[in-house]
Design a protein around this motif. Structure first.
Motif, mmCIF file in Angstrom:
data_model
loop_
_atom_site.group_PDB
_atom_site.id
_atom_site.type_symbol
_atom_site.label_atom_id
_atom_site.label_comp_id
_atom_site.label_asym_id
_atom_site.label_seq_id
_atom_site.Cartn_x
_atom_site.Cartn_y
_atom_site.Cartn_z
ATOM 1 N N SER A 3 11.652 0.296 -4.003
ATOM 2 C CA SER A 3 11.429 -1.117 -3.676
ATOM 3 C C SER A 3 11.825 -2.022 -4.838
ATOM 4 N N LYS A 254 13.995 -4.609 0.395
ATOM 5 C CA LYS A 254 12.912 -3.625 0.450
ATOM 6 C C LYS A 254 11.870 -3.950 -0.613
ATOM 7 N N VAL A 255 10.662 -4.299 -0.150
ATOM 8 C CA VAL A 255 9.537 -4.547 -1.059
ATOM 9 C C VAL A 255 8.315 -3.798 -0.539
ATOM 10 N N ARG A 256 7.353 -3.588 -1.401
ATOM 11 C CA ARG A 256 6.145 -2.861 -1.010
ATOM 12 C C ARG A 256 5.249 -3.782 -0.174
ATOM 13 N N MET A 257 5.109 -3.457 1.111
ATOM 14 C CA MET A 257 4.329 -4.326 1.997
ATOM 15 C C MET A 257 2.959 -3.748 2.331
ATOM 16 N N TRP B 124 8.129 1.176 -7.332
ATOM 17 C CA TRP B 124 7.353 1.681 -6.186
ATOM 18 C C TRP B 124 8.291 2.302 -5.169
ATOM 19 N N ASN B 125 7.890 3.457 -4.654
ATOM 20 C CA ASN B 125 8.716 4.126 -3.659
ATOM 21 C C ASN B 125 7.825 4.847 -2.651
ATOM 22 N N GLU B 144 3.426 3.512 -0.558
ATOM 23 C CA GLU B 144 4.243 3.518 -1.773
ATOM 24 C C GLU B 144 3.394 3.764 -3.015
#
Lengths: 259, 210
Positions: A3, A254-257, B124-125, B144
């Motif tokens: 992300s 793409k980001v951490r949601m 973050w993944n 994540e």
């Protein structure tokens, strides 16, 4: 897929939050720990604290802030400002910081990057650089020059060359801060960010100029940044971290949601 | 009072973060570099940042390598984090070093032709389950976690891969485990709510896989 990160920057002076416009601290905004916690709960990906305390005898206040933050938030955070030795760096890490950020002191003595990378690891050593646009010249062919002491002193060093050198010395991440854009809320310096991102093998954090979520979108795509730093646009309540991430998500970044 | 968790101290980075995260989920945690304390812990966390080369050297010097293997054989719960995961394997490319050999396999460095993927992976993944494990039961699909690493694990046995993550064009084992050992490549102490929940689950785990 990795992300893109939204990073909030908190300038801390004598243990209190402050937000400068073009590098002069103007207003005090209160307790950094409370602010950090609110952002954490709102889905922030990472935090940066810059200690802009002038006198060195106040430094221990920053260690207290770091310790208090580390008890409240469980996302990575880095600390910059006033780190001159590997011992300074190790002390901040022990207090709970994830990474340390080197700026002026590294320009004056580049070996500091190597010393810190050896002591605390490359991945925890961040090179933060303050940059201004200049007319391209022999010393600064890219048209971007490194400045220090909060933007007051030009160094005659090319920003792109310095970013490369920093990585060779062991920086695991580079923060590119445009002092022309800082605090102006008119958008990031896209060209500068992209030049640095294309020149070095480690992640780049764009800094300076964020005013709207669209600015973040631009620097994370066109500017090729891995992360974007925000300050006034969230500190004054113009936007919530959540708003910014939702916007980026809708735009296909793409980001951490889910947090 | 006897601490519920011992955190192995081998001069490899920020142990206080792990300790604070433990305290937050109600686990009393002590940091120790004493092989006897490690050997007899009820529950062990083996964290770590830095290089595998230095880590293995320090573990050997402190006598912690044997203590860790002996702890593993006891069947009590062991949690490896980041570098603590990598040195559980037989071998790592990093410095060409033999490691603890608790989980068969090796570690390799990310190599990309495409220069857009920067190494180390920082950020973050998503983590997707590869096999059933009691500790992973509460982790929602696609949650994540926070990663910082240049090397990744390749266990010899597919059954030791508990979850996977894709970085660039590479899908790698981000959680591995065997019997009473559970190890995450990501920093669960820096991974927000889901990280803390995983840590809390470890605090209740008896070390049994089913």
């Amino acid at each position: 897929m990795l992300s893109k990160r939204v990073v909030a920057c908190l300038d801390v002076k004598n243990g209190e939050l402050s937000k400068g416009v073009q590098f002069v601290a103007t207003e005090m905004l209160g307790d950094p720990v409370a602010k950090a916690k609110a952002y954490y709960e709102d889905g922030l990906d990472e935090l940066v604290f810059y200690d802009i305390t002038a006198s060195s005898d106040q430094r221990n206040i920053m260690l207290d802030v770091v310790q208090n933050v580390a008890q409240e938030i469980f996302i990575p955070f880095s600390v910059g400002g006033g780190i001159r030795t590997r011992e300074d760096a190790a002390g901040l890490l022990m207090a709970g910081a994830e990474k340390i950020s080197l700026n002026s002191a590294a320009v004056l003595r580049p070996e500091l990057i190597k010393e810190c990378a050896q002591a605390i690891g490359t991945q925890n050593t961040v090179l933060s650089m303050d940059v201004r646009a200049v007319v391209p010249n022999t010393a600064c062919p890219s048209g971007y020059e490194v400045v220090i002491n909060g933007g007051r002193k030009a160094m005659g060093v090319d920003a792109i060359a310095w970013a490369r050198r920093g990585c060779e010395l062991g920086a695991g991440e580079v923060v590119v801060n445009s002092i022309d854009a800082d605090g102006m809320k008119q958008g990031y310096e896209i060209k500068l960010t992209r030049l640095v991102a294309e020149a070095i093998p480690v992640p780049v954090v764009a800094s300076g100029g964020a005013g709207t979520p669209a600015h973040l979108h631009q620097v994370l795509t066109e500017g090729k940044a891995d992360a974007a730093l925000v300050a006034s646009m969230v500190h004054y309540g113009d936007y919530r971290v959540l708003d910014i991430k939702q916007y980026l998500n809708r735009q296909g970044v793409k980001v951490r949601m889910n947090y | 009072m006897r601490p519920s968790v011992i955190i192995v101290d081998y001069e490899a980075g920020n142990l206080r973060s792990v300790q604070r995260a433990c305290e937050t989920v109600g686990l009393s945690a002590e940091i120790s570099a004493d092989p006897e304390v490690v050997r007899h812990a009820d529950r062990l966390i083996f964290p770590g940042v830095g290089t595998a080369e230095t880590a293995m050297g320090t573990l050997a010097r402190l006598g912690l390598d044997e203590a860790l293997v002996s702890f593993f054989q006891s069947g009590r719960p062991l949690l490896g984090i980041c570098l603590g995961l990598q040195v559980l394997l037989d071998y790592t490319e990093e410095g060409g070093r033999d490691c603890l050999g608790i989980i068969p396999g090796q570690c390799k460095r990310f190599q990309f032709v495409e220069s857009d993927y920067k190494v180390p992976q920082i950020g973050w993944n998503e983590v997707s389950k590869a096999s059933e494990h009691p500790l992973m039961a509460g982790v929602p699909e696609g949650a994540e976690f926070y990663f910082v690493h240049a090397y990744y694990a390749i266990p010899d046995q597919r059954s030791h891969v508990l979850a996977e993550t894709t970085f660039g064009d590479k899908t790698f084992a981000s959680v591995i485990g065997r019997d009473n050992v559970f190890a995450t490549q990501f920093h669960l102490e820096k991974s927000g709510r889901f990280g803390l929940e995983l840590l809390a689950a470890f605090g209740k785990w008896d070390g049994a896989v089913c």
